[in-house]
Design an enzyme around this catalytic site. Structure first.
Site, PDB file in Angstrom:
ATOM      1  N   HIS A 145      -5.207  -6.299  -1.605  1.00 32.66           N
ATOM      2  CA  HIS A 145      -5.048  -4.852  -1.446  1.00 32.66           C
ATOM      3  C   HIS A 145      -5.707  -4.182  -2.657  1.00 32.66           C
ATOM      4  O   HIS A 145      -5.734  -4.772  -3.752  1.00 32.66           O
ATOM      5  CB  HIS A 145      -3.537  -4.574  -1.440  1.00 32.66           C
ATOM      6  CG  HIS A 145      -3.139  -3.174  -1.112  1.00 32.66           C
ATOM      7  ND1 HIS A 145      -3.184  -2.151  -2.020  1.00 32.66           N
ATOM      8  CD2 HIS A 145      -2.646  -2.637   0.031  1.00 32.66           C
ATOM      9  CE1 HIS A 145      -2.739  -1.034  -1.453  1.00 32.66           C
ATOM     10  NE2 HIS A 145      -2.414  -1.300  -0.206  1.00 32.66           N
ATOM     11  N   ASP A 200       1.549 -10.761  -5.937  1.00 31.83           N
ATOM     12  CA  ASP A 200       1.849  -9.501  -5.263  1.00 31.83           C
ATOM     13  C   ASP A 200       2.658  -9.846  -4.005  1.00 31.83           C
ATOM     14  O   ASP A 200       2.116 -10.359  -3.029  1.00 31.83           O
ATOM     15  CB  ASP A 200       0.514  -8.822  -4.924  1.00 31.83           C
ATOM     16  CG  ASP A 200       0.672  -7.645  -3.968  1.00 31.83           C
ATOM     17  OD1 ASP A 200       1.793  -7.404  -3.476  1.00 31.83           O
ATOM     18  OD2 ASP A 200      -0.341  -6.975  -3.703  1.00 31.83           O
ATOM     19  N   GLN A 260       3.960  -7.916   0.773  1.00 31.09           N
ATOM     20  CA  GLN A 260       4.051  -8.240   2.205  1.00 31.09           C
ATOM     21  C   GLN A 260       4.853  -9.500   2.489  1.00 31.09           C
ATOM     22  O   GLN A 260       5.022  -9.865   3.649  1.00 31.09           O
ATOM     23  CB  GLN A 260       2.642  -8.395   2.801  1.00 31.09           C
ATOM     24  CG  GLN A 260       1.826  -7.131   2.784  1.00 31.09           C
ATOM     25  CD  GLN A 260       2.417  -6.024   3.670  1.00 31.09           C
ATOM     26  OE1 GLN A 260       3.192  -6.277   4.584  1.00 31.09           O
ATOM     27  NE2 GLN A 260       2.054  -4.794   3.378  1.00 31.09           N
ATOM     28  N   LYS A 290       8.908  -1.550   1.970  1.00 32.72           N
ATOM     29  CA  LYS A 290       8.335  -2.450   2.983  1.00 32.72           C
ATOM     30  C   LYS A 290       9.384  -3.455   3.467  1.00 32.72           C
ATOM     31  O   LYS A 290       9.103  -4.311   4.284  1.00 32.72           O
ATOM     32  CB  LYS A 290       7.119  -3.188   2.420  1.00 32.72           C
ATOM     33  CG  LYS A 290       5.954  -2.223   2.139  1.00 32.72           C
ATOM     34  CD  LYS A 290       4.749  -2.943   1.638  1.00 32.72           C
ATOM     35  CE  LYS A 290       3.689  -2.031   1.076  1.00 32.72           C
ATOM     36  NZ  LYS A 290       2.994  -1.233   2.086  1.00 32.72           N
ATOM     37  N   CYS A 339      -6.635  -0.574   3.007  1.00 33.83           N
ATOM     38  CA  CYS A 339      -6.751  -0.691   1.544  1.00 33.83           C
ATOM     39  C   CYS A 339      -7.265  -2.066   1.144  1.00 33.83           C
ATOM     40  O   CYS A 339      -6.838  -2.637   0.136  1.00 33.83           O
ATOM     41  CB  CYS A 339      -5.425  -0.408   0.845  1.00 33.83           C
ATOM     42  SG  CYS A 339      -4.878   1.274   1.033  1.00 33.83           S
TER      43      CYS A 339
HETATM   44  C1  LIG Z   1      -0.418  -6.598  -0.268  1.00 36.60           C
HETATM   45  C2  LIG Z   1      -0.084  -5.244  -0.799  1.00 36.60           C
HETATM   46  N1  LIG Z   1      -0.111  -5.035  -2.129  1.00 36.60           N
HETATM   47  C3  LIG Z   1       0.196  -3.845  -2.657  1.00 36.60           C
HETATM   48  C4  LIG Z   1       0.552  -2.780  -1.884  1.00 36.60           C
HETATM   49  C5  LIG Z   1       0.900  -1.477  -2.509  1.00 36.60           C
HETATM   50  O1  LIG Z   1       2.269  -1.228  -2.323  1.00 36.60           O
HETATM   51  P1  LIG Z   1       2.889   0.188  -2.717  1.00 36.60           P
HETATM   52  O2  LIG Z   1       2.052   1.206  -2.020  1.00 36.60           O
HETATM   53  O3  LIG Z   1       4.287   0.114  -2.197  1.00 36.60           O
HETATM   54  O4  LIG Z   1       2.824   0.296  -4.184  1.00 36.60           O
HETATM   55  C6  LIG Z   1       0.572  -2.927  -0.490  1.00 36.60           C
HETATM   56  C7  LIG Z   1       0.859  -1.790   0.391  1.00 36.60           C
HETATM   57  O5  LIG Z   1       0.480  -1.765   1.535  1.00 36.60           O
HETATM   58  C8  LIG Z   1       0.270  -4.202   0.047  1.00 36.60           C
HETATM   59  O6  LIG Z   1       0.303  -4.401   1.363  1.00 36.60           O
END
Ligand SMILES: Cc1ncc(COP(=O)(O)O)c(C=O)c1O
Length: 416
Positions: free
Chosen positions: A133, A210, A213, A236, A374
């Site tokens: 992302h 990270d 997900q 999420k 993203c």
């Molecule tokens: C894999 C991953 N990393 C980071 C993020 C960013 O998360 P947040 O917008 O809650 O900070 C997302 C959001 O879709 C994501 O799917």
């Protein structure tokens, strides 16, 4: 006419009862019952989470940690209970290793600006993957630009799996950090994080996972995983927006400089010298997002109440059902067919733009996400502008997938 196949509900899981806990699922969109398949962007919230927010503001709204009055004590206690719940949820060794953030993005930026600024030097290398992302790419780009370091990228296969042999070739004594996701938001791929971490540690690199997900779908044990940092977002996993967790190994969190300066993160302030607070408050400057942090515990309880094993089994069944159904639509291609996946189905349809499909599906009350999710470098790698993504949660059903299939067929006919 929608052909509804008999639904086999996992033993002990009452999906109707689970659905009843989500008031939003009763609403209509464009005159149709809402079918919500945008869970990877943000999941819906059960009544217990909504009630916790209302209850806080109705009964004990107060600032935390500094007050001696009853309301302040109640708010502090409730907030700190969420920290305990989060600690247990990911099996962190201590509550001090749970830092509340705004979300995954802030957690990654925190590590980049503190650990990164302190440890990354010119000539060093940071490894990310092609599946990341943007929030696990851009903070590192900002850092390497400042430091004169280099970004290396683990390539991804046609199926959407990281090519681990290539990863191993990228590792060297120059590697200072590996930052990868546990599960991909764009394709659903579950990455072999244990192996990635072990290999990185062999060259002395620190690893950030990270978990945006993965945390809602998979059992998380940060000690067993042996990651150095783990970040995730409450919203999420059925919790409120504006709350996330940064977990870090204690020695790293102890040795890093603060992220932001202000109240709460200090022990003593004079104009000559300021001393910083103990963990985790050293990284929690200012008034925290009290209400949402408190309600986050209800989301953790909700997930624990169903059980990760049950969630995974049910979602795997939905994933398989949906994948098989969608594959049968002429011209539709699933993007991302990794062996291990969370319940995300990304797809494209010949000659049709994902956005057009998304707009038409919305007309049938079906919420999907379209675009690059993203993850532009990943879309570039596959030479596509984006995909349609149906991401499934515990309250979704096979009947809803059947509605998606019917809606898609209609949309394709209209657009062709
Ligand atoms: C894999 C991953 N990393 C980071 C993020 C960013 O998360 P947040 O917008 O809650 O900070 C997302 C959001 O879709 C994501 O799917």
């Amino acid at each position: 006419m929608v052909m509804i196949e008999p639904v086999t509900i996992q033993k002990g899981l009452d999906i109707d009862a689970i659905r009843r806990q989500f008031p939003i699922l009763n609403r209509e969109v464009k005159g149709r019952s809402l079918v919500y398949f945008d869970n990877a962007a943000t999941s819906q919230k059960p009544q217990s989470v909504i009630d916790a927010l209302v209850n806080y503001y109705t009964r004990y709204n107060a600032n935390v940690h500094r007050g001696i009055h009853t309301l302040a004590e109640e708010a502090t206690l409730a907030m700190e209970k969420s920290r305990d719940a989060a600690q247990e949820f990911i099996n962190a060794a201590s509550r001090e290793q749970i830092v509340f953030t705004k979300g995954t993005t802030e957690g990654i930026n925190l590590v980049a600006s503190t650990w990164g600024r302190q440890n990354i030097r010119a000539g060093d290398e940071i490894i990310v993957s092609n599946l990341e992302h943007h929030s696990n790419i851009v903070p590192w780009q900002i850092l390497i630009e400042e430091k004169g370091a280099t970004l290396k990228v683990i390539p991804v296969s046609e199926k959407g799996e990281l090519i681990i042999d290539e990863y191993k070739k990228l590792l060297s004594p120059k590697t200072k950090l590996v930052a990868v996701n546990h599960a991909s938001n764009a394709l659903g791929t579950i990455n072999p994080v244990r192996e990635i971490i072990d290999e990185a540690h062999k060259v002395g690199a620190v690893v950030l996972i990270d978990g945006a997900q993965s945390t809602v779908h998979l059992d998380i044990d940060v000690q067993e995983m042996d990651c150095d940092f783990f970040v995730f977002s409450s919203h999420k996993m059925y919790g409120p927006t504006g709350v996330g967790v940064l977990y870090g190994k204690r020695e790293l969190l102890e040795s890093m400089p603060p992220f932001q300066g202000g109240g709460e993160m200090i022990k003593e302030v004079t104009f000559e010298k300021t001393t910083y607070n103990d963990l985790p408050y050293k990284y929690e400057a200012g008034t925290p997002n009290i209400a949402d942090i408190i309600a986050f515990r209800e989301a953790i309880d909700f997930v624990n109440g169903i059980g990760k094993k049950n969630i995974k089994e049910y979602e795997d069944e939905l994933l398989q059902y949906g994948t098989n159904k969608l594959r049968q639509i002429p011209g539709l291609r699933i993007v991302g067919e990794a062996k291990e996946k969370v319940s995300v189905i990304s797809f494209i349809v010949d000659k049709l733009h994902p956005q057009d499909l998304g707009i038409l599906l919305d007309n049938y009350g079906i919420a999907v996400r379209t675009g690059h999710h993203c993850a532009q470098p990943l879309m570039d790698c596959y030479r596509i502008p984006g995909t349609v993504r149906a991401s499934l949660a515990i309250y979704n059903t096979k009947e809803e997938i059947d509605e998606l299939v019917v809606g898609l067929k209609k949309a394709i006919k209209m657009l062709s």
